[in-house]
Design an enzyme around this catalytic site. Structure first.
Site, PDB file in Angstrom:
ATOM      1  N   HIS A  67     -44.614  31.139  13.121  1.00  0.00           N
ATOM      2  CA  HIS A  67     -43.127  30.389  13.528  1.00  0.00           C
ATOM      3  C   HIS A  67     -43.051  30.029  14.834  1.00  0.00           C
ATOM      4  CE1 HIS A  67     -38.970  29.805  12.193  1.00  0.00           C
ATOM      5  NE2 HIS A  67     -39.054  28.740  13.189  1.00  0.00           N
ATOM      6  N   HIS A  69     -42.544  26.064  17.229  1.00  0.00           N
ATOM      7  CA  HIS A  69     -42.306  24.632  17.303  1.00  0.00           C
ATOM      8  C   HIS A  69     -42.778  23.987  18.802  1.00  0.00           C
ATOM      9  CE1 HIS A  69     -38.874  24.712  14.323  1.00  0.00           C
ATOM     10  NE2 HIS A  69     -38.758  25.964  14.625  1.00  0.00           N
ATOM     11  N   ARG A  71     -43.397  20.431  18.906  1.00  0.00           N
ATOM     12  CA  ARG A  71     -42.627  19.126  19.391  1.00  0.00           C
ATOM     13  C   ARG A  71     -43.649  18.037  19.322  1.00  0.00           C
ATOM     14  NH1 ARG A  71     -38.155  21.708  17.873  1.00  0.00           N
ATOM     15  NH2 ARG A  71     -37.342  23.235  19.666  1.00  0.00           N
ATOM     16  N   ASN A 285     -30.615  29.380  16.625  1.00  0.00           N
ATOM     17  CA  ASN A 285     -30.149  29.681  15.100  1.00  0.00           C
ATOM     18  C   ASN A 285     -31.274  30.252  14.329  1.00  0.00           C
ATOM     19  OD1 ASN A 285     -28.974  28.889  12.758  1.00  0.00           O
ATOM     20  ND2 ASN A 285     -29.427  26.797  12.909  1.00  0.00           N
ATOM     21  N   ASP A 312     -40.323  31.904  16.640  1.00  0.00           N
ATOM     22  CA  ASP A 312     -39.560  30.772  16.754  1.00  0.00           C
ATOM     23  C   ASP A 312     -39.407  30.130  17.900  1.00  0.00           C
ATOM     24  OD1 ASP A 312     -38.033  28.713  15.533  1.00  0.00           O
ATOM     25  OD2 ASP A 312     -36.090  29.870  15.127  1.00  0.00           O
ATOM     26  N   HIS A 316     -36.814  23.308  24.859  1.00  0.00           N
ATOM     27  CA  HIS A 316     -35.890  22.283  24.737  1.00  0.00           C
ATOM     28  C   HIS A 316     -36.218  21.827  26.210  1.00  0.00           C
ATOM     29  CE1 HIS A 316     -34.604  21.855  20.821  1.00  0.00           C
ATOM     30  NE2 HIS A 316     -34.125  23.579  21.074  1.00  0.00           N
ATOM     31  N   PHE A 330     -29.889  24.150  19.249  1.00  0.00           N
ATOM     32  CA  PHE A 330     -30.162  25.620  19.040  1.00  0.00           C
ATOM     33  C   PHE A 330     -31.777  25.612  19.499  1.00  0.00           C
ATOM     34  CE2 PHE A 330     -27.178  24.823  15.806  1.00  0.00           C
ATOM     35  CZ  PHE A 330     -26.321  26.011  16.098  1.00  0.00           C
TER      36      PHE A 330
END
Ligand code: DOR
Ligand code: ZN
Ligand code: ZN
Length: 433
Positions: A67, A69, A71, A285, A312, A316, A330
Site C-alpha cells: 500500500h 501512493h 502520485r 485516514n 499507506d 503531500h 489526509f
C-alpha cells in the site's frame, strides 16, 4: 555481478530458517545457502563477486509494501515513481503496490501500462500496480478489471475512498475472483464521515476538530466481509485501525472467508493522545485511534489475525500540510520509517519475534498479492533486505529521499536500520554513514 553475503543471520519463515549462514547469489538468484566450501570460496572471490559482510545483521526476503501512493501521474510535486520507489528501497522494500488515486486515475489497461512503463524506466524495485474499481474512482461505473489484469495489474482497489454502491462492489468482487486477484479495501463510510478530520474523542473535542468514529470504518469492514463471503473473492482490508476490525477479521477467518488485514506503522505506534497540537502531520485516514485500538492492533499482529504491515505511504506538499488538521489533506509518509517502527514498537515490545516481523512484511504480503518473493530458498530471485534490530537513532525527516516530509515521527528515537536492499541480486540501496 555475483554476491557473497557472509555471516548474516538468515530469517526465512517460509523455509523455517533462523540461523547464521552465508548466501551466494549468482545471476540474480539464490545459488547456495550455508557455508561455502573452500573450493567454492576460492571460486566466488573472483573478480566478478562482491562480498558483503552481514555479521550482526539479519538477512531477510525483501519486504513488499502492499500500500503506497506514488502520485504519478498527476501529482509529481508530491512524489514520483522514481522518488517513491527510491524511498521504498531505502526502507527495505523490494516491491510496492501503488494505489490508483493518481490523476488521471489508474483505471484502465492503458493507465496500468503507463505506470508500468514509467516504473520500468525509473524504478529499481518491483512495481505491482493496483487498478481502480470504478472509472475515475467516481463510484459509478466498473472498470475493465480483466483488461487491467492482462495489462499487469496485481489487484484492484478504490483506495482513498470506499465504493459506496454495494451492488457495484459485489460485481467487482466477482470480476476480481474470476481474474484471480485480491481486492484491497479502503473501509470508510462516506456518508458517516462528514467533515471528520481526526479520531472522535477527547482530543478532537479539545482541539475543536470534528471526529471520525470507529463505526465509520467498522460498518464497511462488516459489509465488505459479507460481500467477500458471498462472492468468494479474496478480500484484503487496508489500514485497519479499530479493535472491531480486528475482531471481525478473526471471526470471518473462523468462518472460512478469504480475508486478510494490514496494519500501518502509525496505527500500531502512536495513539490519538500523542497528537500535541493542531498539526496536520498527525492527520491521516483512518486517523490515529485510542490506546485500546492500538493495543488490539498490536495483539492482532502478534497473533497473526493481522497478517501484513503496509505503510499507506501518502506524501503531500509542505504547503498543503502546513494547513490546520481540518483543512489539510489526509496522509503521512511511511516508506522510510516502517521497518524501524516495527522493530521499536512490535519486536522490542515483545509483540513480534524477528521471524514474525519478516512474515508480516515479506512472506505474507507476497502470498496475499500472489507474486514471487517472500522466501529465500535456492533458486529464488535474490530480493533481499539486510538490516539490524539494534542501531539506535532519531528519525530526521530531512534525510528522507521521498519528496514528502510529512511525518509525525520526526525526532522520535527508534531502533533498527536497513543496511542493504537488493533486487534480483543487484544492490539498489546501501546505507552509508
Ligand atoms: O491518509 C490517507 N492518504 N488515506 C487515504 O485513504 C488516502 C491517502 C492519500 O492518497 O493521500
Ligand atoms: Zn485508504
Ligand atoms: Zn492509501
Amino acid at each position: 555481478m555475483n554476491l557473497w553475503i557472509k555471516n548474516g543471520h538468515l530469517l526465512d519463515p517460509a523455509n523455517g530458517r533462523d540461523e547464521i549462514c552465508d548466501i551466494w547469489i549468482q545471476d540474480g538468484k539464490v545459488a547456495i545457502l550455508g557455508s561455502l566450501s573452500s573450493d567454492k570460496q576460492a571460486e566466488v572471490t573472483g573478480e566478478n563477486t562482491r562480498i558483503i559482510d552481514a555479521a550482526g545483521k539479519y538477512v531477510m526476503p525483501g519486504f513488499l509494501d502492499l500500500h503506497v501512493h506514488l502520485r504519478e501521474p498527476g501529482f509529481e510535486y508530491k512524489e514520483t515513481i522514481k522518488t517513491g520507489t527510491a524511498a521504498a528501497a531505502k526502507g527495505g522494500f523490494t516491491a510496492v503496490c501503488p494505489m490508483p488515486n493518481t490523476s488521471p486515475a489508474t483505471d484502465s489497461p492503458e493507465m496500468i501500462q503507463k505506470v508500468l512503463a514509467i516504473a520500468e524506466r525509473d524504478s529499481k524495485i518491483h512495481v505491482y500496480p493496483v487498478g481502480a474499481v470504478t472509472k475515475g474512482q467516481a463510484g459509478e461505473e466498473m472498470t475493465d478489471i480483466s483488461g487491467m489484469v492482462k495489462a499487469g495489474a496485481k489487484a484492484i482497489s478504490e483506495d482513498g475512498k470506499s465504493v459506496m454502491d454495494a451492488e457495484l462492489y459485489r460485481n467487482a468482487m466477482k470480476e476480481a475472483k474470476k481474474a484471480g486477484i485480491p481486492v484491497l479495501a479502503h473501509c470508510e463510510d462516506k456518508n458517516m464521515v462528514g467533515k471528520g478530520a481526526m479520531n472522535a474523542g477527547k482530543k478532537a473535542e479539545e482541539l475543536g476538530i470534528q471526529g471520525i468514529t470507529n463505526a465509520v470504518e467498522d460498518v464497511i469492514v462488516a459489509r465488505d466481509i459479507l460481500l467477500a463471503k458471498e462472492t468468494g473473492a479474496r478480500l484484503h482490508l487496508c489500514h485497519c485501525s479499530t479493535k472491531d476490525s480486528v475482531a471481525m477479521i478473526e471471526l470471518a477467518k473462523k468462518d472460512g472467508v478469504e480475508v486478510s488485514g494490514e496494519v500501518c506503522p502509525h496505527h500500531f505506534s502512536m495513539t490519538e493522545e500523542e497528537i500535541p497540537a493542531d498539526d496536520a502531520n498527525y492527520k491521516m485516514n483512518p486517523p490515529l485511534r485510542s490506546s485500546t485500538d492500538v493495543e488490539t492492533l498490536r495483539r492482532g499482529l502478534s497473533e497473526g489475525i493481522m497478517e501484513a504491515i503496509s505503510t499507506d505511504h501518502a506524501p503531500h506538499g509542505e504547503e498543503e500540510k502546513k494547513k490546520s488538521i481540518a483543512e489539510a489533506p489526509f496522509g503521512i509518509v511511511g516508506s522510510e520509517t516502517a521497518y524501524a517502527l516495527a522493530v521499536t514498537y512490535l519486536v522490542r515490545k515483545g509483540y513480534l519475534t524477528p521471524m514474525q516481523l519478516v512474515e508480516r512484511m515479506s512472506t505474507n504480503p507476497c502470498r496475499i498479492l500472489g507474486v514471487p518473493g517472500g522466501n529465500l530458498a535456492v533458486g529464488m530471485p535474490a530480493d533481499i533486505t539486510i538490516a539490524d534490530m539494534d542501531s539506535e537513532y532519531v528519525i530526521d525527516k530531512n534525510t528522507f529521499v521521498s519528496k514528502g516530509k510529512n511525518t509525525p515521527f520526526h525526532g522520535v528515537k527508534v531502533q533498527g536500520r536497513v543496511h542493504y536492499t537488493m533486487v534480483d541480486g543487484e544492490v539498489v540501496y546501501e546505507y552509508k554513514e
